[in-house]
Design a protein around this motif. Structure first.
Motif, mmCIF file in Angstrom:
data_model
loop_
_atom_site.group_PDB
_atom_site.id
_atom_site.type_symbol
_atom_site.label_atom_id
_atom_site.label_comp_id
_atom_site.label_asym_id
_atom_site.label_seq_id
_atom_site.Cartn_x
_atom_site.Cartn_y
_atom_site.Cartn_z
ATOM 1 N N ALA A 52 -13.829 -32.662 10.461
ATOM 2 C CA ALA A 52 -12.530 -33.320 10.594
ATOM 3 C C ALA A 52 -12.667 -34.833 10.519
ATOM 4 C CB ALA A 52 -11.878 -32.912 11.916
ATOM 5 N N TRP A 53 -13.716 -35.370 11.106
ATOM 6 C CA TRP A 53 -13.941 -36.813 11.044
ATOM 7 C C TRP A 53 -14.352 -37.256 9.643
ATOM 8 C CZ3 TRP A 53 -16.717 -36.561 16.355
ATOM 9 C CH2 TRP A 53 -15.839 -36.976 17.363
ATOM 10 N N LEU A 54 -15.046 -36.396 8.917
ATOM 11 C CA LEU A 54 -15.527 -36.787 7.589
ATOM 12 C C LEU A 54 -14.461 -36.662 6.499
ATOM 13 C CD1 LEU A 54 -19.129 -35.258 7.533
ATOM 14 C CD2 LEU A 54 -18.494 -37.679 7.698
ATOM 15 N N LEU A 55 -13.451 -35.831 6.719
ATOM 16 C CA LEU A 55 -12.456 -35.615 5.658
ATOM 17 C C LEU A 55 -11.775 -36.902 5.202
ATOM 18 C CD1 LEU A 55 -10.682 -32.209 6.394
ATOM 19 C CD2 LEU A 55 -12.547 -32.734 4.825
ATOM 20 N N PRO A 56 -11.324 -37.789 6.115
ATOM 21 C CA PRO A 56 -10.734 -39.038 5.613
ATOM 22 C C PRO A 56 -11.719 -39.855 4.786
ATOM 23 C CG PRO A 56 -10.203 -38.707 7.936
ATOM 24 C CD PRO A 56 -11.245 -37.698 7.587
ATOM 25 N N PHE A 57 -12.973 -39.875 5.200
ATOM 26 C CA PHE A 57 -13.988 -40.605 4.449
ATOM 27 C C PHE A 57 -14.185 -39.988 3.073
ATOM 28 C CE2 PHE A 57 -18.356 -41.626 3.230
ATOM 29 C CZ PHE A 57 -18.372 -42.999 3.415
ATOM 30 N N ILE A 58 -14.201 -38.652 3.011
ATOM 31 C CA ILE A 58 -14.345 -37.966 1.721
ATOM 32 C C ILE A 58 -13.146 -38.257 0.825
ATOM 33 C CG2 ILE A 58 -14.475 -35.704 0.607
ATOM 34 C CD1 ILE A 58 -15.906 -34.710 3.156
ATOM 35 N N ALA A 59 -11.943 -38.234 1.429
ATOM 36 C CA ALA A 59 -10.724 -38.453 0.651
ATOM 37 C C ALA A 59 -10.688 -39.840 0.028
ATOM 38 C CB ALA A 59 -9.503 -38.250 1.542
ATOM 39 N N PHE A 60 -11.226 -40.828 0.727
ATOM 40 C CA PHE A 60 -11.152 -42.196 0.248
ATOM 41 C C PHE A 60 -12.408 -42.665 -0.470
ATOM 42 C CE2 PHE A 60 -8.428 -42.349 4.219
ATOM 43 C CZ PHE A 60 -7.260 -42.054 3.517
ATOM 44 N N SER A 61 -13.489 -41.879 -0.441
ATOM 45 C CA SER A 61 -14.739 -42.320 -1.073
ATOM 46 C C SER A 61 -15.285 -41.331 -2.090
ATOM 47 C CB SER A 61 -15.819 -42.552 -0.001
ATOM 48 O OG SER A 61 -16.273 -41.315 0.522
ATOM 49 N N GLY A 62 -14.947 -40.055 -1.942
ATOM 50 C CA GLY A 62 -15.508 -39.042 -2.823
ATOM 51 C C GLY A 62 -16.976 -38.790 -2.578
#
Length: 460
Positions: free
Chosen positions: A126-136
């Motif tokens: 859950a914490w990594l999803l925003p990072f994945i969404a904005f960085s790939g």
């Protein structure tokens, strides 16, 4: 520059507030579904070839491979919280927008409740999803895929063929084993109902979900949520809705999908699906799919005007104000593992419950399952009624647990009885499944597929 320093300090406050128990010295973690020992065993179950569905694949196998599993868990949890804060910072359009996005990303009921349930790897996802969404970031997708739910959630954010290929490989350890083993992941409608989203004080089930709360287990919920503070989550949703125009359509669609699954679970519509479709047991705990809304929430928070962003920041904190106190249950504890000379053989504990209790009464998954090849039950009873039947091998062994010939036929090499007696049969240790090892190796090497180019953070 001063603003960045203040935001950095705020990020540090947020991360420490929700991860401080992981910073406390200690050798083991044990809380409900979470058992992390200094020495984890690479078992058939950790590779997805145990008596039960592959729910902890590849998480447990990875912890068994590393020399310091407790340290790894500390680093993953704290590091992922830092990644969420950084993603929130990059998502913000103003100082207050950045503060709001960081707060929503790091401090929310979903991660708090899942940590209290012991599902640390799901909180990491859950914490990594925003990072994945904005960085790939493929590496972030890789870490999120320690748990099947995290793997699917990360896969939903794939934006290229390279990412999609990596996502498929990340899912392979539990997808392949789920279809090849008897533990196919099916469940009963009764168990699906038991794991459906739960209503919270003053807001009901729908309001709890809008605030990213509503986990099925009331014991894993901070006291503030039962005192009516969940209402601030509904207000937060209303404020975030003011920034929806800045949220990419794909993130809004994912959020809608997550809420749709959670609502379907609440309405009892997933019971028939989990009963007949292999792997659909992932839908049984419907509330966890609101994880798909986290990136949209963070992006919306970052796009708010300063006054609304300040309000969002306050509401995010108020909807679970006692998070740091509640999370104290995550502190390291002493864990006792049965002293059995198993030598890799399958061990049957006669009459031993699936859930044990810590000294403070909190239930914990049997630590023995993380240290040796245990014949597991998986039985689930709700109000005294059988919802999920025990595994076939466990059930057959318990029909006549003193029949050495039968136990040997079932591949059980060691039997421990409630009175302390331990007997051995002639059943040898089973070799680890080559396919399971191959899938684990494939998972470990998959990040190389998508890391040839350095990801660039964007605000979309």
């Amino acid at each position: 520059m001063r603003a960045d320093r203040l935001l950095g300090a705020w990020a540090a406050v947020l991360v420490v507030a929700v991860t401080w128990p992981l910073m406390v010295p200690g050798q083991s973690f044990a809380l409900r579904d979470m058992v992390v020992l200094p020495d984890m065993a690479l078992t058939h179950a950790s590779l997805g070839f145990g008596d039960l569905p592959a729910r902890n694949v590849p998480q447990d196998a990875v912890l068994a491979l590393v020399p310091f599993p407790v340290l790894l868990v500390r680093l993953l949890v704290i590091g992922s919280a830092c990644a969420a804060a950084y993603a929130g910072y990059r998502a913000g359009a103003s100082v207050f927008g950045r503060a709001a996005a960081m707060t929503v990303a790091v401090w929310n009921p979903f991660v708090v409740e899942r940590l209290l349930q012991g599902q640390w790897s799901l909180a990491v996802a859950a914490w990594l999803l925003p990072f994945i969404a904005f960085s790939g970031s493929v590496v972030a997708m890789w870490v999120a895929s320690l748990t099947p739910t995290g793997a699917l959630a990360a896969a939903s954010l794939s934006t290229s063929r390279r990412h999609l290929l990596a996502a498929v490989l990340f899912c392979s350890p539990w997808v392949v084993t789920g279809f090849l083993t008897s533990g196919s992941g099916t469940a009963s409608p009764a168990s699906a109902a038991a794991f459906a989203p739960r209503a919270e004080e003053w807001v009901g089930t729908a309001g709890a979900l809008l605030g990213l709360g509503g986990i099925w287990n009331a014991g894993a919920v901070p006291p503030s949520r039962s005192a009516g503070f969940a209402v601030f989550g509904v207000l937060l949703f209303a404020v975030l809705a003011c920034g929806w125009r800045a949220v990419p359509t794909r993130l809004l669609a994912l959020a809608g999908l997550g809420f749709a699954v959670a609502v379907a679970s609440w309405l009892g519509l997933v019971g028939a699906v989990v009963e007949w479709l292999p792997g659909a047991g992932l839908l049984r705990d419907g509330q966890k799919w609101v994880i798909l809304a986290v990136p949209a929430y963070v992006r919306a928070a970052g796009a708010l005007q300063p006054r609304l962003a300040a309000a969002a920041c306050a509401l995010a904190l108020l909807q679970v104000p006692d998070a740091p106190l509640a999370l104290a249950a995550l502190r390291p504890v002493e864990v006792a593992v049965p002293a059995i000379d198993d030598r890799g053989r399958d061990v049957l504990f006669v009459g031993r419950p699936t859930l044990l209790a810590r000294p403070d009464g909190v239930p914990v998954v049997d630590p023995a399952t993380k240290a040796m090849n245990v014949v597991e039950s998986g039985e689930l009873r709700i109000d005294g009624r059988l919802a999920d039947a025990p595994s076939e091998r466990w059930a057959r062994a318990h029909r006549d647990p003193h029949n050495a010939e039968l136990l040997e036929q079932l591949g059980i090499g060691v039997v421990a009885y409630p009175d302390g007696r331990v007997i051995e049969t002639r059943a040898p240790a089973r070799a680890l499944p080559p396919l399971g090892l191959m899938l684990l190796g494939l998972w470990c090497g998959t990040p190389l597929v998508g890391t040839s180019k350095r990801p660039k953070l964007t605000k979309n």
